[in-house]
Design an enzyme around this catalytic site. Structure first.
Site, PDB file in Angstrom:
ATOM      1  N   ASP A  97      13.625  12.768  58.757  1.00  0.00           N
ATOM      2  CA  ASP A  97      14.513  12.678  59.708  1.00  0.00           C
ATOM      3  C   ASP A  97      15.222  13.798  60.365  1.00  0.00           C
ATOM      4  OD1 ASP A  97      14.506   9.654  59.510  1.00  0.00           O
ATOM      5  OD2 ASP A  97      16.129   9.762  57.724  1.00  0.00           O
ATOM      6  N   SER A 142      -2.373   7.112  60.856  1.00  0.00           N
ATOM      7  CA  SER A 142      -1.827   7.999  61.715  1.00  0.00           C
ATOM      8  C   SER A 142      -2.757   8.792  62.529  1.00  0.00           C
ATOM      9  CB  SER A 142      -1.272   9.147  60.305  1.00  0.00           C
ATOM     10  OG  SER A 142      -0.517  10.188  61.368  1.00  0.00           O
ATOM     11  N   HIS A 154      -7.742  22.921  60.669  1.00  0.00           N
ATOM     12  CA  HIS A 154      -8.133  21.618  60.125  1.00  0.00           C
ATOM     13  C   HIS A 154      -9.706  21.727  59.699  1.00  0.00           C
ATOM     14  CE1 HIS A 154      -4.308  19.447  60.962  1.00  0.00           C
ATOM     15  NE2 HIS A 154      -4.699  19.426  62.159  1.00  0.00           N
ATOM     16  N   THR A 202      13.566  19.705  55.660  1.00  0.00           N
ATOM     17  CA  THR A 202      12.114  19.210  55.998  1.00  0.00           C
ATOM     18  C   THR A 202      11.830  17.808  55.741  1.00  0.00           C
ATOM     19  OG1 THR A 202      11.685  20.038  53.732  1.00  0.00           O
ATOM     20  CG2 THR A 202      11.027  21.605  55.628  1.00  0.00           C
ATOM     21  N   SER A 203      13.153  17.100  55.463  1.00  0.00           N
ATOM     22  CA  SER A 203      13.168  15.704  55.500  1.00  0.00           C
ATOM     23  C   SER A 203      12.517  15.128  56.756  1.00  0.00           C
ATOM     24  CB  SER A 203      14.478  15.081  55.027  1.00  0.00           C
ATOM     25  OG  SER A 203      15.249  15.295  56.104  1.00  0.00           O
ATOM     26  N   LYS A 236      -3.474  15.031  60.477  1.00  0.00           N
ATOM     27  CA  LYS A 236      -2.594  14.126  59.991  1.00  0.00           C
ATOM     28  C   LYS A 236      -2.161  13.788  58.683  1.00  0.00           C
ATOM     29  CE  LYS A 236      -1.105  13.270  63.289  1.00  0.00           C
ATOM     30  NZ  LYS A 236      -0.217  14.239  64.092  1.00  0.00           N
ATOM     31  N   GLY A 254      -0.176  15.698  56.799  1.00  0.00           N
ATOM     32  CA  GLY A 254       1.158  16.385  56.645  1.00  0.00           C
ATOM     33  C   GLY A 254       1.391  17.748  56.980  1.00  0.00           C
TER      34      GLY A 254
HETATM   35  N1  A3P Z   1       8.987  15.822  56.999  1.00  0.00           N
HETATM   36  C1  A3P Z   1       8.101  14.818  56.865  1.00  0.00           C
HETATM   37  N2  A3P Z   1       8.043  13.794  55.982  1.00  0.00           N
HETATM   38  C2  A3P Z   1       7.316  12.971  55.849  1.00  0.00           C
HETATM   39  N3  A3P Z   1       6.382  12.698  56.801  1.00  0.00           N
HETATM   40  C3  A3P Z   1       6.235  13.674  57.834  1.00  0.00           C
HETATM   41  C4  A3P Z   1       6.948  14.638  57.890  1.00  0.00           C
HETATM   42  N4  A3P Z   1       6.747  15.546  59.005  1.00  0.00           N
HETATM   43  C5  A3P Z   1       5.432  14.749  59.436  1.00  0.00           C
HETATM   44  N5  A3P Z   1       5.325  13.739  58.845  1.00  0.00           N
HETATM   45  C6  A3P Z   1       4.311  12.690  59.178  1.00  0.00           C
HETATM   46  O1  A3P Z   1       3.052  13.517  58.748  1.00  0.00           O
HETATM   47  C7  A3P Z   1       1.890  12.989  59.992  1.00  0.00           C
HETATM   48  C8  A3P Z   1       1.626  14.055  60.856  1.00  0.00           C
HETATM   49  O2  A3P Z   1       0.871  14.908  59.975  1.00  0.00           O
HETATM   50  P1  A3P Z   1       0.228  16.258  60.634  1.00  0.00           P
HETATM   51  O3  A3P Z   1       1.327  17.122  60.738  1.00  0.00           O
HETATM   52  O4  A3P Z   1      -0.867  16.807  60.127  1.00  0.00           O
HETATM   53  O5  A3P Z   1      -0.209  15.961  62.066  1.00  0.00           O
HETATM   54  C9  A3P Z   1       2.741  11.950  60.518  1.00  0.00           C
HETATM   55  O6  A3P Z   1       2.496  10.703  59.790  1.00  0.00           O
HETATM   56  P2  A3P Z   1       2.541   9.170  60.375  1.00  0.00           P
HETATM   57  O7  A3P Z   1       1.862   9.177  61.648  1.00  0.00           O
HETATM   58  O8  A3P Z   1       2.019   8.199  59.475  1.00  0.00           O
HETATM   59  O9  A3P Z   1       4.114   8.927  60.599  1.00  0.00           O
HETATM   60  C10 A3P Z   1       4.242  12.434  60.466  1.00  0.00           C
HETATM   61  O10 A3P Z   1       5.179  11.249  60.740  1.00  0.00           O
HETATM   62  C1  LIG Z   2      -2.651  19.564  70.827  1.00  0.00           C
HETATM   63  C2  LIG Z   2      -2.783  20.529  69.765  1.00  0.00           C
HETATM   64  C3  LIG Z   2      -2.899  19.743  68.612  1.00  0.00           C
HETATM   65  C4  LIG Z   2      -1.789  19.696  67.800  1.00  0.00           C
HETATM   66  C5  LIG Z   2      -2.002  19.083  66.568  1.00  0.00           C
HETATM   67  C6  LIG Z   2      -3.327  18.738  66.223  1.00  0.00           C
HETATM   68  O1  LIG Z   2      -3.438  17.988  65.001  1.00  0.00           O
HETATM   69  S1  LIG Z   2      -2.376  17.935  63.696  1.00  0.00           S
HETATM   70  O2  LIG Z   2      -1.164  17.275  64.382  1.00  0.00           O
HETATM   71  O3  LIG Z   2      -1.913  19.280  63.117  1.00  0.00           O
HETATM   72  O4  LIG Z   2      -2.807  17.156  62.681  1.00  0.00           O
HETATM   73  C7  LIG Z   2      -4.272  18.477  66.952  1.00  0.00           C
HETATM   74  C8  LIG Z   2      -4.079  19.249  68.171  1.00  0.00           C
END
Ligand code: A3P
Ligand SMILES: CCc1ccc(OS(=O)(=O)O)cc1
Length: 305
Positions: free
Chosen positions: A242, A150, A120, A239-240, A61, A63
């Site tokens: 939205d 997150s 991770h 990659t924004s 989580k 990014g």
């Molecule tokens: N293009 C982008 N710009 C900003 N935040 C982004 C993004 N894409 C994903 N995220 C945010 O990154 C987090 C997910 O991270 P990961 O990809 O490691 O799982 C989420 O945060 P939030 O839950 O705070 O919204 C998600 O909304």
């Molecule tokens: C269900 C598989 C999965 C996908 C993404 C995960 O973490 S993260 O969003 O990349 O942070 C974990 C499990």
């Protein structure tokens, strides 16, 4: 008629999700990981990297998906069609993730080079052949407070991970590092130290938010690419938050273990959302804990704008 059918599909999806069991966990060297990953740990640890493999590493989580999409677009010279060829988890295998039908390791082994892999894992658990082959690594870190919030919402919606319980319970669980992939402190500090002896580009979510073009250019240079300004602008746009939120290839839409009605994969994408979640007492307790745990590092994070 069509709407009713759609509603029915939604209802069935919700029911299926509710009936799914939660993923079990176990440990490798004191780090909590999904049990099915621990069961094949020898296979993960002995994974054979190739010198042109690129690794995108992060605490969950932080990014990761954002960074993955940036990398894929840079590798494809900003070509949106190419980057939308498949869901992100198929384009860039998740090294330590096991599904009933396949594992990230099998996916990676079946893939042609050059490969981009996501992990991770904390630095000490990265398979040694990545160090031996001197593979490039991009690490992305996010401030602990937003990262925690997150992760909490993600654990609620993702049956592949343990039930987080209430927010108050999760707050303690996270601070104690009793979450899958281990302690946030150990993760960000461990990878930070490693960058002094290995080609690691260490990125920060907050810097990517503040100046995406600058950070995307860093990634481009690290990958040895030279793209025109207009291509960089195109990558910034695509990659924004939205645009990525509407992109079916970056949202895990067909992942049955995720309930996007409970919390969407692209949830808020902001800096400082923790202020809507932490109580004053929790913030005080967090800051004390943070000071102790971050006293031995030069790492620092932006927690609000
Ligand atoms: N293009 C982008 N710009 C900003 N935040 C982004 C993004 N894409 C994903 N995220 C945010 O990154 C987090 C997910 O991270 P990961 O990809 O490691 O799982 C989420 O945060 P939030 O839950 O705070 O919204 C998600 O909304
Ligand atoms: C269900 C598989 C999965 C996908 C993404 C995960 O973490 S993260 O969003 O990349 O942070 C974990 C499990």
């Amino acid at each position: 008629m069509e709407t009713m059918a759609k509603d029915k599909v939604e209802e069935t999806r919700e029911l299926d999700w509710a009936l799914l069991p939660r993923g079990e966990v176990s440990q490798v060297d004191g780090i909590m990981l999904a049990k099915n990953v621990c069961n094949i740990w020898d296979k993960v640890w002995n994974f054979q990297a190739k010198p042109d493999d690129l690794v995108i590493a992060s605490y969950p989580k932080a990014g990761t998906t954002w960074t993955q999409e940036i990398v894929d677009l840079i590798q494809n010279d900003g070509d949106i069609k190419k980057s939308r060829r498949a869901p992100i988890q198929l384009r860039q295998p998740f090294l330590e993730w096991v599904k009933p039908t396949c594992s990230g390791i099998d996916q990676a082994n079946a893939m042609p080079s050059p490969r981009t892999l996501k992990t991770h894992l904390p630095v000490q658990l990265l398979p040694p052949s990545f160090w031996e082959k001197n593979c490039k690594i991009i690490y992305v870190a996010r401030n602990a407070k937003d990262n925690m919030v997150s992760y909490y919402y993600f654990q609620r919606m993702n049956k592949g991970l343990p039930d987080p319980g209430s927010w108050d319970e999760y707050f303690e669980t996270f601070l104690a590092g009793k979450v899958v992939w281990g302690s946030w402190y150990d993760h960000v500090k461990g990878w930070w130290r490693k960058k002094d002896s290995h080609p690691i580009l260490y990125l920060f979510y907050e810097e990517m938010m503040k100046d995406p073009k600058r950070e995307i250019r860093k990634v481009m240079e690290f990958l040895g690419k030279d793209l025109k300004e207009e291509i960089l602008d195109k990558i910034v746009y695509n990659t924004s938050f939205d645009v990525m939120k509407k992109n079916p290839m970056t949202n895990y839409i067909n992942e049955v273990r995720m309930n996007h009605n409970l919390s969407p994969f692209m949830r808020k994408g902001v800096i400082g959302d923790w202020k809507n979640q932490f109580t004053e007492t929790q913030n005080k307790r967090f800051n004390e804990d943070y000071e102790k745990n971050m006293a031995d590092t030069s790492l620092s994070f932006c927690m609000e704008l």
